[in-house]
Write an enzyme that holds these catalytic residues in place. Structure first.
Site: not given
Lengths: 339, 339, 339, 339
Positions: A143-144
């Site tokens: 995930g970012c």
């Protein structure tokens, strides 16, 4: 090498197409979208001029038989059904969350629904990760927020208490997806800051903890507050932990520098220079700075990434390069816009 | 009641003039500026149409003899010399930092130069503060970050550990003043986030600690990381502390609600609604939300203010109202723009 | 092929370095700056990670003897003195205005000082221009506004009155340079629009008129109003002219399509799709749309470019490719970020 | 004086409520919304703290019997049905377009559906308008673009050709309403400029032409191109017309100054100062500058307003003050935020 992109109408999918167009070894062969199937790619992503005349197709598994490598950029929970219909030999990088977690109970708590399984976690710069990725044919792309926070925290394991990490991280609006919601319209967002998923409930929390625990051998626990910032792209994460013992700024800086020494994409800035999201805009680079707050005996870390590149499409290509045995930076050396 | 504004060419000074134009009891009589002396007020602050035709004058103490009330909005370290030349009977609200700290050593460490002294700290909503302000004729107006952070932290004294408060707060660019510096030009700031005064060195740190310690009777210690956000106004502060013991969201919310019950300007939002800086834009209001992070046993608080209003000019007028015996909200009931 | 960049500390210079780092034939060998000489390139342009460890040097003509190709990105009026000291055989692309105009009197009226001379005007997509550039070793790179406006206007010569072209064009703040001025600081610019050089006095006016007159054989006259927009990059130009006779939208669109048929960098969008500056962000592409306003018998054209790429550094490299006999798009095929 | 607001959940409705809260004579008594009926006002407009505890109600005509004055802020085409159910004696200001046009055929062409009728056009500062408004009990409040453009053009009737007015005007995103559409989400808008309703088709065109023709006695024709700008509020209109004969800047400026001499809300700026939307942010003020482009013999006018205040809610209250016989500026003297 023919590749496919499944779910290319969102921001991460568009960014994949943009970056793949400049990749010397990957040839985009199949591009699907769900609600935008049949539309021209440039009607959704007008910047993608090299795709002019091509349209999104609906997903048909047979179309992907010719693809050696497939990127998935689907909403959470939709990857498993698609993957079941693909060749088991296909190399796959999943930009979604479905295969990121080891702990199925955590997956079900934070995402709902059934845990699909666990793939190799594709954070190449974390200790021990790169070799595992190289042996894999299926990779769960981080995930970012998780990317920024895990990279900013891992080197501190030697000097700080990872059992009580406090993170406040602000993201540009593309992190919330290409979705028509009132709280995301420009009038509501521009000139304003607001927090969301408040109180330690963001779904990247277990992902970060697992990644850090795996990378450092120390059980990590994180208090994470996300903020929506008035900019399209970029994450700035501020991370702080109690130091185990007093240490100088220079010593802390050296530990971080050593940790990422030789890494192409992770840059520990010279002391005195702060990460700014504009400097990594459009690029796969990570900018990190670290300081000792002597007053509170805390380590403070600042990390900037582009959430759509290192936080999504760029890191996915980096992982794809690794599992394909290509130079890790292929197609990813474009630098940030700066302004 | 005739009033004067000394140092009115900056953003806080301009905001004072804007708000004072709508105040029913205060009549702006003298307006000075240093490098802009002689220029029309509207050439610096074009929005201030009601001041059309008036110019900034150079400071002359005799001009201020007719002013019962004087606001100072000078750079740090410049207030004492000006005050020495004013009538000792004048009511003064100083928007600068010069008289905010009790601890002279801290002042010298964080600001340099000589400590001018200590005035009543003008944070009316902190426990015990309002009555002291009412008895004072000289008030040190709090810093913008200090306002947001102290208000967001004080009620937690009953339930959390104030000796290790972690704060990350982002401010709009007016917080950095009306100053022509490369790092503040729009090309560098827009679309970007960056941290500054990194590593626990921001000068509001001792101010917040003193304010909290005074208000709560507990020695407070704070790790504070400021961030420059791509918006002109607004502060969003995220505050987190270890809870002394487990507590529900609802209980924590009630403690905050009770703490600010009856306060006109401090609004604890209903559970589920988050502070956003746009909702307080241009107003003296504070929006607060609180949550328990059960995963880490931490309290998390989010606070939004307009740094130029509640963080500077608005709170200064609020303090002036108090020391003048006027209704505290006079001239300050304008609500935020929202968008 | 060794190249040099003279004046690389500004935004156009930084963008040159960014793009040149990805160019397969050009090797950046000398990089100078004036006031930043001696500083690390990454201290001014933190995004340029591949230049880490390199510093700006002061200009010394002898350093440039090894450079076959030189880019100049100097303030107006400074190119001539530098060029006089360079080898007459050097290929030079000047990003400044000094050699853009044929009419010396106009140069002196709009820029002041002495007219340095006239070089081949480097707008490759204008009729007749490419062949001339290919024969040249010295090219004057067009201004940012001039690029957008000339490309948007030239195809209309067949159907509209070029003697009374009205243009309103808004630019991101990097168009104003990397300069610490109060009117450029973020607090003043964000959330605001304002016009400047108002009343037909912008210095690109004669450049556009000369370019259009040369390209179309029709004397062009332009009323141009520039606007400063709250974004770092991008120009959106709106151009309108009286039509010579009634024409359909489709016919006008076909004329524009035909005019740029086969051009890599100039894209006339499908009817119904509007240029947006984000779609060309960071790229050398131009997006154009055209419509007939039947109500007023006017042609309306909308043009979007990135002022630092097609409006400066990108077009400079495009010109350099042409004069060096390389494929025109070398190093320039990166697409816009889109968001 | 009890008043009602019908359709208060949009941006114009929220702004009405904000401004009405500070109006000394109007007491907001009924507030309706359609899809948000039953919700708390502060859940939609969190800035409206003084309305805390109140909810939007569904429209019921009987609720409005006690209201002497009613504001309508409904989508186009919905006013007539509501008005039919209200007392014919009610004073009404309609912020929608339904009653703005005299020419029913134009209404049907630009809006579709049936023309509801024609009310007094509420642009008080246009020649001849104020007296008509004062005699009316029903007023059609002008459109946002129409307000800026008509005020910027009318004084030029004496010196320029109103039969070929060219306007390019950029608006903040609140002009597009509080509506969840992909093209309005922050990721698409921030850092970007794009045109819309391109080719002379914006529905304010006939409104502006009628207003100017009525005000000046000259048949006006306008070519209008709107632009969506990356800011929440504000319109900057650039207007240009051929001059009938040569005239100096000073003479043109005097004509505009004289035209708005004594007007509280329309400010012709001193020569050399340009309108900027931030200076009117949140206020009912209009900033105008004018210049002669000698090169093309054109007059150029720049106008800034806040689209939600002078372009909607503020002007509606101004009209209401007039028809109620109150001082025209009551509740409207708040100045712009400036930054």
């Amino acid at each position: 090498m023919k590749i496919g992109v499944i779910g290319a109408s969102g921001y991460a999918g568009g960014e994949l197409l943009r970056l793949l167009a400049g990749h010397p070894e990957f040839e985009v062969s199949c591009v699907t979208a769900h609600s935008n199937a049949g539309e021209e790619i440039t009607s959704v992503h007008p910047q993608l001029t090299s795709y002019a005349g091509q349209s999104f197709s609906s997903f048909k598994a047979s179309d992907f038989e010719r693809c050696e490598l497939i990127f998935l950029a689907l909403p959470h929970g939709e990857s498993a059904a698609v993957i079941a219909s693909l060749s088991p030999k296909a190399k796959i990088v999943d930009l979604g969350a479905d295969y990121r977690l080891e702990d199925g109970a955590k997956w079900e708590k934070y995402y709902g629904g059934t845990h699909a399984g666990t793939w190799t976690y594709g954070a190449p710069e974390l200790p021990g990760a790169r070799a595992n990725i190289a042996k894999s044919s299926k990779v769960a792309n981080p995930g970012c927020y998780a990317t920024a926070i895990a990279l900013g925290t891992a080197p501190a394991a030697k000097i700080a208490d990872l059992s009580d990490v406090v993170v406040v991280a602000a993201s540009g609006t593309t992190g919330a997806g290409r979705s028509a919601k009132i709280n995301l319209i420009a009038s509501e967002v521009m000139g304003s800051l607001t927090s969301y998923k408040f109180g330690g409930v963001h779904q990247h929390t277990p992902e970060i903890e697992e990644a850090l625990t795996r990378a450092t051998g120390t059980a990590a626990k994180i208090s994470f507050t996300p903020i929506l910032a008035p900019m399209p792209r970029g994450i700035l994460a501020t991370i702080t932990m109690k130091l185990n013992s007093a240490i100088t700024n220079e010593a802390a800086h050296k530990i971080y520098n050593d940790a990422y020494n030789g890494e192409e994409f992770v840059k520990v800035l010279p002391l005195g220079q702060m990460p700014q999201t504009s400097s990594v805009l459009g690029s796969n680079y990570v900018a990190i700075q670290v300081a000792v707050d002597e007053h509170t005996n805390r380590l403070v870390v600042s990390v900037a990434i582009d959430n759509l590149v290192k936080g999504a499409a760029g890191q996915a290509i980096q992982n794809a390069n690794i599992i394909c045995g290509l130079p890790e930076n292929l197609g990813l050396t474009g630098m940030g816009l700066g302004v």
